[in-house]
Design a protein around this motif. Structure first.
Motif, mmCIF file in Angstrom:
data_model
loop_
_atom_site.group_PDB
_atom_site.id
_atom_site.type_symbol
_atom_site.label_atom_id
_atom_site.label_comp_id
_atom_site.label_asym_id
_atom_site.label_seq_id
_atom_site.Cartn_x
_atom_site.Cartn_y
_atom_site.Cartn_z
ATOM 1 N N VAL A 1 -8.620 11.698 -3.411
ATOM 2 C CA VAL A 1 -9.574 12.647 -2.852
ATOM 3 C C VAL A 1 -9.100 14.053 -3.157
ATOM 4 O O VAL A 1 -7.959 14.407 -2.852
ATOM 5 N N ASP A 2 -9.958 14.818 -3.801
ATOM 6 C CA ASP A 2 -9.679 16.238 -4.024
ATOM 7 C C ASP A 2 -10.011 16.952 -2.714
ATOM 8 O O ASP A 2 -11.180 17.027 -2.318
ATOM 9 N N LEU A 3 -8.995 17.428 -2.004
ATOM 10 C CA LEU A 3 -9.211 17.964 -0.664
ATOM 11 C C LEU A 3 -9.894 19.332 -0.676
ATOM 12 O O LEU A 3 -10.316 19.825 0.370
ATOM 13 N N LYS A 4 -10.018 19.953 -1.850
ATOM 14 C CA LYS A 4 -10.744 21.227 -1.933
ATOM 15 C C LYS A 4 -12.248 20.985 -2.026
ATOM 16 O O LYS A 4 -13.035 21.754 -1.503
ATOM 17 N N THR A 5 -12.636 19.881 -2.696
ATOM 18 C CA THR A 5 -14.065 19.621 -2.882
ATOM 19 C C THR A 5 -14.541 18.420 -2.061
ATOM 20 O O THR A 5 -15.731 18.144 -2.014
ATOM 21 N N ASP A 6 -13.603 17.677 -1.435
ATOM 22 C CA ASP A 6 -13.898 16.451 -0.694
ATOM 23 C C ASP A 6 -14.529 15.378 -1.572
ATOM 24 O O ASP A 6 -15.229 14.498 -1.081
ATOM 25 N N LYS A 7 -14.312 15.455 -2.860
ATOM 26 C CA LYS A 7 -14.828 14.423 -3.762
ATOM 27 C C LYS A 7 -13.768 13.340 -3.943
ATOM 28 O O LYS A 7 -12.573 13.622 -3.981
ATOM 29 N N CYS A 8 -14.243 12.098 -4.044
ATOM 30 C CA CYS A 8 -13.328 10.970 -4.189
ATOM 31 C C CYS A 8 -13.454 10.336 -5.570
ATOM 32 O O CYS A 8 -14.572 10.104 -6.052
ATOM 33 N N TYR A 9 -12.341 10.084 -6.183
ATOM 34 C CA TYR A 9 -12.301 9.410 -7.487
ATOM 35 C C TYR A 9 -11.525 8.112 -7.293
ATOM 36 O O TYR A 9 -10.542 8.085 -6.566
ATOM 37 N N THR A 10 -11.974 7.041 -7.927
ATOM 38 C CA THR A 10 -11.255 5.780 -7.777
ATOM 39 C C THR A 10 -10.923 5.193 -9.139
ATOM 40 O O THR A 10 -11.543 5.533 -10.148
ATOM 41 N N ARG B 1 -3.975 23.042 -5.963
ATOM 42 C CA ARG B 1 -4.789 21.845 -5.765
ATOM 43 C C ARG B 1 -4.180 20.987 -4.664
ATOM 44 O O ARG B 1 -2.959 20.947 -4.514
ATOM 45 N N SER B 2 -5.034 20.320 -3.899
ATOM 46 C CA SER B 2 -4.564 19.430 -2.835
ATOM 47 C C SER B 2 -5.261 18.085 -2.964
ATOM 48 O O SER B 2 -6.472 18.033 -3.184
ATOM 49 N N TYR B 3 -4.491 17.041 -2.818
ATOM 50 C CA TYR B 3 -5.068 15.704 -2.949
ATOM 51 C C TYR B 3 -4.572 14.801 -1.844
ATOM 52 O O TYR B 3 -3.449 14.933 -1.360
ATOM 53 N N ARG B 4 -5.416 13.843 -1.493
ATOM 54 C CA ARG B 4 -4.962 12.697 -0.704
ATOM 55 C C ARG B 4 -5.076 11.484 -1.625
ATOM 56 O O ARG B 4 -6.120 11.271 -2.257
ATOM 57 N N GLN C 1 0.836 -1.195 0.000
ATOM 58 C CA GLN C 1 0.000 0.000 0.000
ATOM 59 C C GLN C 1 0.876 1.252 0.000
ATOM 60 O O GLN C 1 2.030 1.224 0.436
ATOM 61 N N SER C 2 0.324 2.328 -0.529
ATOM 62 C CA SER C 2 1.052 3.589 -0.514
ATOM 63 C C SER C 2 0.051 4.715 -0.278
ATOM 64 O O SER C 2 -1.154 4.547 -0.490
ATOM 65 N N ALA C 3 0.564 5.839 0.199
ATOM 66 C CA ALA C 3 -0.310 6.979 0.440
ATOM 67 C C ALA C 3 0.470 8.252 0.188
ATOM 68 O O ALA C 3 1.699 8.272 0.283
ATOM 69 N N ALA C 4 -0.260 9.313 -0.154
ATOM 70 C CA ALA C 4 0.385 10.594 -0.386
ATOM 71 C C ALA C 4 -0.594 11.723 -0.077
ATOM 72 O O ALA C 4 -1.797 11.588 -0.289
ATOM 73 N N PHE C 5 -0.041 12.791 0.479
ATOM 74 C CA PHE C 5 -0.787 14.037 0.621
ATOM 75 C C PHE C 5 -0.054 15.043 -0.254
ATOM 76 O O PHE C 5 1.138 15.297 -0.029
ATOM 77 N N ALA C 6 -0.754 15.583 -1.229
ATOM 78 C CA ALA C 6 -0.063 16.380 -2.240
ATOM 79 C C ALA C 6 -0.654 17.771 -2.382
ATOM 80 O O ALA C 6 -1.874 17.933 -2.401
ATOM 81 N N ASN C 7 0.233 18.761 -2.473
ATOM 82 C CA ASN C 7 -0.177 20.118 -2.838
ATOM 83 C C ASN C 7 0.516 20.481 -4.146
ATOM 84 O O ASN C 7 1.732 20.346 -4.249
ATOM 85 N N TYR C 8 -0.268 20.940 -5.108
ATOM 86 C CA TYR C 8 0.313 21.359 -6.387
ATOM 87 C C TYR C 8 -0.045 22.801 -6.661
ATOM 88 O O TYR C 8 -1.188 23.214 -6.478
ATOM 89 N N THR C 9 0.936 23.567 -7.085
ATOM 90 C CA THR C 9 0.642 24.918 -7.562
ATOM 91 C C THR C 9 1.083 24.986 -9.009
ATOM 92 O O THR C 9 2.094 24.372 -9.378
ATOM 93 N N SER C 10 0.327 25.680 -9.813
ATOM 94 C CA SER C 10 0.667 25.692 -11.238
ATOM 95 C C SER C 10 0.595 27.092 -11.803
ATOM 96 O O SER C 10 0.047 28.006 -11.192
ATOM 97 N N SER C 11 1.169 27.224 -12.966
ATOM 98 C CA SER C 11 1.260 28.525 -13.615
ATOM 99 C C SER C 11 -0.107 28.984 -14.116
ATOM 100 O O SER C 11 -0.330 30.159 -14.320
ATOM 101 N N SER C 12 -1.027 28.036 -14.308
ATOM 102 C CA SER C 12 -2.263 28.406 -15.007
ATOM 103 C C SER C 12 -3.535 28.097 -14.240
ATOM 104 O O SER C 12 -4.611 28.515 -14.649
ATOM 105 N N ALA C 13 -3.431 27.388 -13.115
ATOM 106 C CA ALA C 13 -4.665 27.017 -12.416
ATOM 107 C C ALA C 13 -4.521 27.286 -10.927
ATOM 108 O O ALA C 13 -3.446 27.611 -10.441
ATOM 109 N N LYS C 14 -5.640 27.128 -10.194
ATOM 110 C CA LYS C 14 -5.621 27.327 -8.744
ATOM 111 C C LYS C 14 -4.809 26.220 -8.078
ATOM 112 O O LYS C 14 -4.690 25.133 -8.632
#
Ligand code: NAG
Ligand code: NAG
Length: 232
Positions: free
Chosen positions: A103-112, A79-82, A64-77
């Motif tokens: 999980v998109d931590l801004k919207t709390d929506k989960c994609y699998t 983003r944070s994910y689990r 198993q693996s896990a990550a908490f990620a913050n991304y900043t980009s030149s063109s978009a807001k």
């Protein structure tokens, strides 16, 4: 007769060499740390740039693996994910099914996504070319590292990797990737810092609460990372 002997001798020699150098370079079975990345790409004729800070957790013992990620980009807001990856059979990833939770931590929506690949053991692949050892820092404060080059050529990916790991313990230090992934030309440099052996809190691998309800959606390839060697 003589030829046979020479062949045997060669086989025996190769056997010995393999035993001496044969220890594959794989990270420890459990570790956590920080992965910092900068990537540049061209998507639909527009250049873009993304910076990432990711807390990563790797557990080969339990697949198993896990990550908490913050991304900043030149063109978009920003983003944070689990991100969590789990396999149904913890002893045999290749004979069980895997699942990726994002999980998109801004919207709390989960994609699998169902994973049709086995759990990726964090190792330098056999096909990588050893480019030798070198040290970072100086004097008493130096760190012995080893570099590897790797080419990945498939229908979807044409990538060149430059990897470096600590000579002792095969701890990832850096991963530089250049090439084309699913038609997108890109380059990414990843640095691994503050790595600690073991996992402090195994709850990071729990299926996220948000994933009791999942929404259909597309998981970006940057979050899926089918191709990487060490990075999440
Ligand atoms: C991401 O940003 C949030 C909010 O600023 C912060 O609490 C969190 O620690 C950051 N996570 C990472 C991996 O940097
Ligand atoms: C997992 O796979 C191993 C190896 O094939 C098998 O022996 C074991 O019974 C499996 N465990 C479960 C819970 O299915």
């Amino acid at each position: 007769m003589e030829m046979k002997f020479i062949l045997l001798a060669v086989v025996a020699l190769v056997g010995i060499v393999c035993e001496v150098n044969g220890e594959a370079c794989c990270t420890p079975d459990q570790w956590q740390g920080v992965q910092a990345s900068v990537s540049g790409f061209v998507y639909r004729h527009k250049p873009g740039r993304v910076e990432g800070v990711v807390y990563v957790f790797y557990d080969y013992a339990n697949k198993q693996s896990a990550a908490f990620a913050n991304y900043t980009s030149s063109s978009a807001k920003p983003r944070s994910y689990r991100i969590v990856t789990r396999y149904s059979n913890k002893t045999c990833a290749s004979c069980s099914s895997g699942k990726l939770y994002v999980v998109d931590l801004k919207t709390d929506k989960c994609y699998t996504k169902k994973l049709d690949r086995p759990f990726r053991k964090a190792c330098i692949p056999d096909s990588a070319k050893d480019t030798g050892s070198f040290s970072l820092g100086a004097g008493d404060a130096s760190l012995k590292t080893r570099g590897y080059n790797l080419e990945l050529r498939s229908q979807k990916y044409q990538l060149d990797f430059k990897l470096s790991v600590t000579e002792e313990g095969c701890i990832p230090v850096s991963e530089l990737v250049t090439g084309v992934a699913r038609g997108v030309p890109f380059m990414e440099t990843v640095g691994f810092v503050n790595i600690k052996p073991g996992i402090k809190d195994p709850a990071v691998f729990d299926v996220p609460e948000e994933c009791e309800e999942t929404v259909p959606g597309f998981i970006q390839q940057a979050l899926d990372r089918e191709y990487s060697v060490f990075s999440f």
